[in-house]
Scaffold this motif. Structure first.
Motif, PDB file in Angstrom:
ATOM      1  N   LEU A 157       0.819  -1.211   0.000  1.00 39.88           N
ATOM      2  CA  LEU A 157       0.000   0.000   0.000  1.00 39.88           C
ATOM      3  C   LEU A 157       0.850   1.257   0.000  1.00 39.88           C
ATOM      4  O   LEU A 157       0.515   2.257  -0.647  1.00 39.88           O
TER       5      LEU A 157
ATOM      6  N   VAL B 236       1.176   0.758  -4.507  1.00 46.94           N
ATOM      7  CA  VAL B 236      -0.077   1.393  -4.942  1.00 46.94           C
ATOM      8  C   VAL B 236       0.149   2.819  -5.457  1.00 46.94           C
ATOM      9  O   VAL B 236      -0.509   3.228  -6.422  1.00 46.94           O
TER      10      VAL B 236
ATOM     11  N   SER C 195      -1.816  -6.049  -2.805  1.00 47.33           N
ATOM     12  CA  SER C 195      -2.261  -4.660  -2.704  1.00 47.33           C
ATOM     13  C   SER C 195      -2.784  -4.129  -4.034  1.00 47.33           C
ATOM     14  O   SER C 195      -3.291  -3.004  -4.098  1.00 47.33           O
TER      15      SER C 195
ATOM     16  N   GLN D  33      -6.153  -2.248  -4.283  1.00 50.57           N
ATOM     17  CA  GLN D  33      -6.342  -0.800  -4.197  1.00 50.57           C
ATOM     18  C   GLN D  33      -6.028  -0.095  -5.512  1.00 50.57           C
ATOM     19  O   GLN D  33      -6.202   1.110  -5.622  1.00 50.57           O
TER      20      GLN D  33
ATOM     21  N   GLY E  30      -7.390   8.930  -2.536  1.00 51.12           N
ATOM     22  CA  GLY E  30      -6.691   7.665  -2.747  1.00 51.12           C
ATOM     23  C   GLY E  30      -5.525   7.492  -1.793  1.00 51.12           C
ATOM     24  O   GLY E  30      -5.360   6.448  -1.165  1.00 51.12           O
ATOM     25  N   ARG E  31      -4.711   8.539  -1.652  1.00 49.44           N
ATOM     26  CA  ARG E  31      -3.565   8.451  -0.753  1.00 49.44           C
ATOM     27  C   ARG E  31      -4.000   8.389   0.707  1.00 49.44           C
ATOM     28  O   ARG E  31      -3.392   7.694   1.522  1.00 49.44           O
TER      29      ARG E  31
ATOM     30  N   ASN F  68      -6.771   7.056   1.861  1.00 44.17           N
ATOM     31  CA  ASN F  68      -7.242   5.689   2.109  1.00 44.17           C
ATOM     32  C   ASN F  68      -6.083   4.711   2.166  1.00 44.17           C
ATOM     33  O   ASN F  68      -6.078   3.774   2.972  1.00 44.17           O
ATOM     34  N   GLY F  69      -5.068   4.921   1.299  1.00 42.00           N
ATOM     35  CA  GLY F  69      -3.905   4.056   1.329  1.00 42.00           C
ATOM     36  C   GLY F  69      -3.183   4.131   2.668  1.00 42.00           C
ATOM     37  O   GLY F  69      -2.786   3.110   3.235  1.00 42.00           O
TER      38      GLY F  69
ATOM     39  N   GLY G 285      -3.135   1.071   5.176  1.00 43.47           N
ATOM     40  CA  GLY G 285      -1.787   0.576   5.434  1.00 43.47           C
ATOM     41  C   GLY G 285      -1.437   0.580   6.907  1.00 43.47           C
ATOM     42  O   GLY G 285      -0.863  -0.389   7.428  1.00 43.47           O
TER      43      GLY G 285
END
Length: 405
Positions: A75, A79, A126, A129, A354-355, A357-358, A362
């Motif tokens: 992640l 990702v 991963s 994602q 996106g970042r 959530n990553g 993570g």
């Protein structure tokens, strides 16, 4: 000529938007569900993997930890590539690596080699994602939320079925067979997605290093992200402590369950997922804080109940029912915390969703990896009582974060 080719790829997302079909949505949902089984299956296989490879009881949790830690690493470091390189090629390469890692895992000769392979498998998984944004990019205007919801339902089903499925396969054919079947399924997915996925090249305006640095900037600048990710990691640690060790407890007297019985127990415990919409609505109505505290109190109560049920020396049925109730209550607490946390994080910066959530996912998977590691140590040191106490400490720590926050 090379520049023209890149321009066509950059425009491709707008060309495919609105073209996703129901069958494609189902394929995406099935894909993430199949991939995620590799992350949670080791929790129910540790009782078989450890002895077969000569690992000590205190080291059994490392098997479960390796995959979760690999996923967290993926992640953070793989990702972000989805914001730089063409997504279809990235997904297919990650899936191919996952299939190869699962195949190697089925033949791993030692505990050390298996840990390395499972870390690689977790990192490759991963790609989940990466798949979700691709599905969203194919959705009709203003329907990306519905598509994401449908795809994520496949993820939840995969998580719920991973432990009982792994137990049933291991009961019939041994734990190595699970990874052999998983390798075949991942290879088949790579073929199907290779025929189905559109090309999607993001319009990246920064380097890979800058994207990684931006993750730390987001973590530094957003206190809500730090707090919610911390409590999520703490409850995920408690979750992993319980589910990594419960298979060992259920195999011992007075329960003496085989892999088939453990599979049934895991399936029953997954019933807590039914309350997910309730916590989502609680957050929408402004009850995020009290609902979060309730989740953490429920988690501590679940571990207390599990400790009491696990202390039974005879009469397995009532203690087994109480153990099942504790599993459901534990799942409710963990799922509730993550539902409320994900909602809070998604409201922070839409352009960095996106970042964000990553980072959130993570960090809570790092908590899960730590819990898996401690489960084996606690089991070897003090048995089931120590396991439940370790999980309760994580729940109490989450309550402290609630109070400080």
């Amino acid at each position: 000529m090379h520049g023209t080719h890149n321009t066509q790829l950059a425009e491709r997302p707008s060309e495919t938007a609105g073209t996703i079909t129901r069958s494609q949505t189902l394929l995406f949902a099935a894909a993430v569900g199949i991939i995620v089984t590799n992350l949670f299956a080791p929790q129910t296989l540790v009782g078989l993997i450890g002895p077969s490879l000569g690992a000590a009881a205190s080291e059994s949790g490392i098997v479960s930890m390796a995959t979760l830690l690999g996923y967290a690493a993926g992640l953070f470091f793989l990702v972000p590539l989805s914001d730089l390189v063409e997504n279809r090629a990235l997904v297919l390469r990650m899936l191919s690596a996952a299939a190869l890692a699962a195949a190697v895992a089925s033949f791993a000769p030692s505990a050390a080699s298996l840990l390395v392979v499972l870390f690689v498998l977790g990192a490759a998984c991963s790609c989940i994602q990466v798949l979700v944004p691709v599905a969203a990019s194919m959705a009709p205007p203003r329907q990306d939320g519905r598509v994401i919801g449908d795809v994520m339902s496949g993820l939840m089903i995969g998580i719920l079925l991973s432990r009982p499925l792994a137990s049933l396969v291991a009961d019939a054919f041994g734990w190595r067979a699970f990874y052999g079947i998983s390798a075949a399924a991942l290879a088949l997915l790579a073929i199907l997605l290779g025929l189905t996925l559109p090309r999607r090249r993001p319009l990246a305006h920064s380097s890979y290093a800058a994207l990684l640095v931006s993750l730390f900037d987001l973590l530094r600048q957003e206190p809500v992200l730090r707090r919610r990710a911390l409590t999520a990691s703490l409850v995920m640690a408690a979750f992993s402590v319980f589910w990594t060790a419960v298979a060992l407890r259920l195999a011992a007297p007075p329960f003496e369950l085989g892999q088939r019985g453990i599979a049934s127990f895991a399936l029953a415990g997954a019933g807590g997922a039914a309350v997910t919409p309730i916590f989502g609505r609680a957050g929408d109505r402004g009850f995020t804080r009290p609902a979060t505290v309730l989740c953490h109190l429920g988690l501590i109560a679940a571990l207390g109940l599990a400790d009491w049920a696990g202390a039974a020396a005879a009469g397995a049925w009532l203690p087994l029912l109480l153990m099942g109730a504790s599993a459901v209550l534990l799942d409710i607490g963990v799922i509730g915390d993550q539902t409320l946390g994900r909602r809070a994080v998604n409201l922070l910066r839409p352009k960095a969703r996106g970042r964000l959530n990553g980072l959130f996912v993570g960090i809570f998977f790092i908590g899960g990896a730590v819990g898996s590691l401690l489960a084996g140590i606690a089991w070897a040191w003090g048995g089931w009582n120590a396991v439940c106490a370790a999980g309760a400490v994580f729940g109490i720590a989450a309550l402290v974060v609630d109070w400080v926050g």
